[in-house]
Design a protein around this motif. Structure first.
Motif, PDB file in Angstrom:
ATOM      1  N   PRO A 183      26.031 -12.764  37.820  1.00  0.00           N
ATOM      2  CA  PRO A 183      25.456 -12.991  39.153  1.00  0.00           C
ATOM      3  C   PRO A 183      26.509 -13.227  40.242  1.00  0.00           C
ATOM      4  O   PRO A 183      26.445 -14.194  40.992  1.00  0.00           O
ATOM      5  N   ALA A 184      27.474 -12.323  40.361  1.00  0.00           N
ATOM      6  CA  ALA A 184      28.581 -12.518  41.299  1.00  0.00           C
ATOM      7  C   ALA A 184      28.083 -12.653  42.740  1.00  0.00           C
ATOM      8  O   ALA A 184      28.487 -13.572  43.465  1.00  0.00           O
ATOM      9  N   ARG A 185      27.222 -11.752  43.161  1.00  0.00           N
ATOM     10  CA  ARG A 185      26.742 -11.785  44.542  1.00  0.00           C
ATOM     11  C   ARG A 185      25.987 -13.085  44.829  1.00  0.00           C
ATOM     12  O   ARG A 185      26.179 -13.708  45.868  1.00  0.00           O
ATOM     13  N   SER A 186      25.154 -13.498  43.900  1.00  0.00           N
ATOM     14  CA  SER A 186      24.391 -14.730  44.091  1.00  0.00           C
ATOM     15  C   SER A 186      25.307 -15.945  44.147  1.00  0.00           C
ATOM     16  O   SER A 186      25.074 -16.870  44.930  1.00  0.00           O
ATOM     17  N   LEU A 187      26.354 -15.952  43.328  1.00  0.00           N
ATOM     18  CA  LEU A 187      27.287 -17.071  43.345  1.00  0.00           C
ATOM     19  C   LEU A 187      28.046 -17.143  44.667  1.00  0.00           C
ATOM     20  O   LEU A 187      28.243 -18.221  45.225  1.00  0.00           O
ATOM     21  N   ILE A 188      28.473 -15.981  45.165  1.00  0.00           N
ATOM     22  CA  ILE A 188      29.182 -15.942  46.448  1.00  0.00           C
ATOM     23  C   ILE A 188      28.249 -16.374  47.568  1.00  0.00           C
ATOM     24  O   ILE A 188      28.624 -17.168  48.436  1.00  0.00           O
ATOM     25  N   ASP A 189      27.018 -15.860  47.556  1.00  0.00           N
ATOM     26  CA  ASP A 189      26.043 -16.264  48.570  1.00  0.00           C
ATOM     27  C   ASP A 189      25.774 -17.764  48.501  1.00  0.00           C
ATOM     28  O   ASP A 189      25.681 -18.438  49.533  1.00  0.00           O
ATOM     29  N   GLY A 190      25.651 -18.293  47.291  1.00  0.00           N
ATOM     30  CA  GLY A 190      25.424 -19.722  47.134  1.00  0.00           C
ATOM     31  C   GLY A 190      26.571 -20.555  47.691  1.00  0.00           C
ATOM     32  O   GLY A 190      26.349 -21.576  48.352  1.00  0.00           O
ATOM     33  N   ALA A 191      27.796 -20.105  47.454  1.00  0.00           N
ATOM     34  CA  ALA A 191      28.959 -20.818  47.989  1.00  0.00           C
ATOM     35  C   ALA A 191      28.977 -20.766  49.515  1.00  0.00           C
ATOM     36  O   ALA A 191      29.292 -21.764  50.177  1.00  0.00           O
ATOM     37  N   MET A 192      28.619 -19.600  50.077  1.00  0.00           N
ATOM     38  CA  MET A 192      28.595 -19.488  51.539  1.00  0.00           C
ATOM     39  C   MET A 192      27.477 -20.340  52.141  1.00  0.00           C
ATOM     40  O   MET A 192      27.658 -20.946  53.206  1.00  0.00           O
ATOM     41  N   ILE A 193      26.335 -20.412  51.480  1.00  0.00           N
ATOM     42  CA  ILE A 193      25.242 -21.251  51.965  1.00  0.00           C
ATOM     43  C   ILE A 193      25.647 -22.723  51.888  1.00  0.00           C
ATOM     44  O   ILE A 193      25.380 -23.499  52.816  1.00  0.00           O
ATOM     45  N   LEU A 194      26.308 -23.107  50.817  1.00  0.00           N
ATOM     46  CA  LEU A 194      26.789 -24.478  50.691  1.00  0.00           C
ATOM     47  C   LEU A 194      27.797 -24.803  51.793  1.00  0.00           C
ATOM     48  O   LEU A 194      27.730 -25.864  52.420  1.00  0.00           O
ATOM     49  N   ALA A 195      28.728 -23.882  52.048  1.00  0.00           N
ATOM     50  CA  ALA A 195      29.710 -24.094  53.115  1.00  0.00           C
ATOM     51  C   ALA A 195      29.025 -24.164  54.477  1.00  0.00           C
ATOM     52  O   ALA A 195      29.380 -24.999  55.320  1.00  0.00           O
ATOM     53  N   GLY A 196      28.045 -23.304  54.698  1.00  0.00           N
ATOM     54  CA  GLY A 196      27.312 -23.322  55.959  1.00  0.00           C
ATOM     55  C   GLY A 196      26.563 -24.628  56.157  1.00  0.00           C
ATOM     56  O   GLY A 196      26.566 -25.204  57.250  1.00  0.00           O
ATOM     57  N   GLY A 197      25.952 -25.117  55.104  1.00  0.00           N
ATOM     58  CA  GLY A 197      25.250 -26.393  55.183  1.00  0.00           C
ATOM     59  C   GLY A 197      26.200 -27.548  55.465  1.00  0.00           C
ATOM     60  O   GLY A 197      25.898 -28.442  56.253  1.00  0.00           O
ATOM     61  N   ALA A 198      27.380 -27.516  54.837  1.00  0.00           N
ATOM     62  CA  ALA A 198      28.374 -28.562  55.084  1.00  0.00           C
ATOM     63  C   ALA A 198      28.875 -28.514  56.524  1.00  0.00           C
ATOM     64  O   ALA A 198      29.087 -29.560  57.147  1.00  0.00           O
ATOM     65  N   MET A 199      29.043 -27.313  57.057  1.00  0.00           N
ATOM     66  CA  MET A 199      29.493 -27.195  58.452  1.00  0.00           C
ATOM     67  C   MET A 199      28.446 -27.723  59.419  1.00  0.00           C
ATOM     68  O   MET A 199      28.787 -28.260  60.474  1.00  0.00           O
ATOM     69  N   LEU A 200      27.180 -27.561  59.069  1.00  0.00           N
ATOM     70  CA  LEU A 200      26.124 -28.069  59.938  1.00  0.00           C
ATOM     71  C   LEU A 200      26.054 -29.599  59.922  1.00  0.00           C
ATOM     72  O   LEU A 200      25.512 -30.202  60.843  1.00  0.00           O
ATOM     73  N   LEU A 201      26.588 -30.212  58.881  1.00  0.00           N
ATOM     74  CA  LEU A 201      26.612 -31.672  58.821  1.00  0.00           C
ATOM     75  C   LEU A 201      27.686 -32.271  59.728  1.00  0.00           C
ATOM     76  O   LEU A 201      27.585 -33.424  60.120  1.00  0.00           O
ATOM     77  N   THR A 202      28.713 -31.488  60.024  1.00  0.00           N
ATOM     78  CA  THR A 202      29.759 -31.994  60.911  1.00  0.00           C
ATOM     79  C   THR A 202      29.298 -31.830  62.350  1.00  0.00           C
ATOM     80  O   THR A 202      28.783 -30.778  62.734  1.00  0.00           O
ATOM     81  N   PRO A 203      29.466 -32.858  63.160  1.00  0.00           N
ATOM     82  CA  PRO A 203      29.019 -32.746  64.550  1.00  0.00           C
ATOM     83  C   PRO A 203      29.918 -31.806  65.340  1.00  0.00           C
ATOM     84  O   PRO A 203      31.131 -31.865  65.249  1.00  0.00           O
TER      85      PRO A 203
END
Length: 168
Positions: free
Chosen positions: A76-96
């Motif tokens: 599941p390479a594509r899903s893993l990469i997408d999951g990492a990008m979603i996690l990074a995006g969520g973390a960026m949204l937590l920073t003001p």
């Protein structure tokens, strides 16, 4: 690597603070201090709430794709990469800040996430071609040479069959 990380952790907050103050100042000039503060903080809260709901829905979709890939016996390479990008995006949204919110939201939107994935794949392939990155397959999902014989053009370059017994 340490210097890059140090620069990232110091420059990004400074730029974010500058943007926040500029937005607040522009709104305050036109209206008043309280309105500027309310709009600035409200904007950060609104993008956080929007991003959290988007991250949740996109994350559920990626988990579903991941389970389907594994059920089919595919890596599941594509899903893993997408999951990492979603996690990074969520973390960026937590920073003001507005800039990190913008980048975080762009990582959560499928169209822009596809662009990021293509750029990441290109960077990774160039890194491998320059010899800066070594790739080792130790997975039941890693395709053997028979896949490349069945699918002409699926891989351009030398095929090295690596099995778990070949470990250093």
């Amino acid at each position: 690597m340490f210097v890059r990380l140090l620069l990232l952790l110091t420059i990004v907050p400074i730029v974010e603070l500058f943007v926040l103050l500029a937005v607040h100042g522009a709104i305050t000039e036109r209206y008043n201090f309280q309105t500027g503060l309310l709009v600035t903080v409200g904007g950060i809260l609104a993008t956080g709430i929007l991003g959290a709901s988007l991250a949740r829905s996109q994350g559920v979709g990626v988990i579903r794709e991941l389970q389907q890939s594994i059920a089919r016996g595919q890596f599941p390479a594509r899903s893993l990469i997408d999951g990492a990008m979603i996690l990074a995006g969520g973390a960026m949204l937590l920073t003001p800040g507005f800039l990190t919110d913008l980048v975080g939201l762009s990582l959560l939107i499928p169209v822009t996430r596809n662009l990021y994935r293509r750029m990441l794949n290109s960077w990774f392939l160039r890194s491998i071609q320059r010899g800066e990155t070594r790739v080792r397959f130790h997975s039941q999902f890693a395709p053997g040479p028979e896949r490349f014989e069945r699918e002409p053009g699926a891989f351009r370059g030398p095929v090295i069959d690596v099995t778990p017994e070949d470990r250093d």
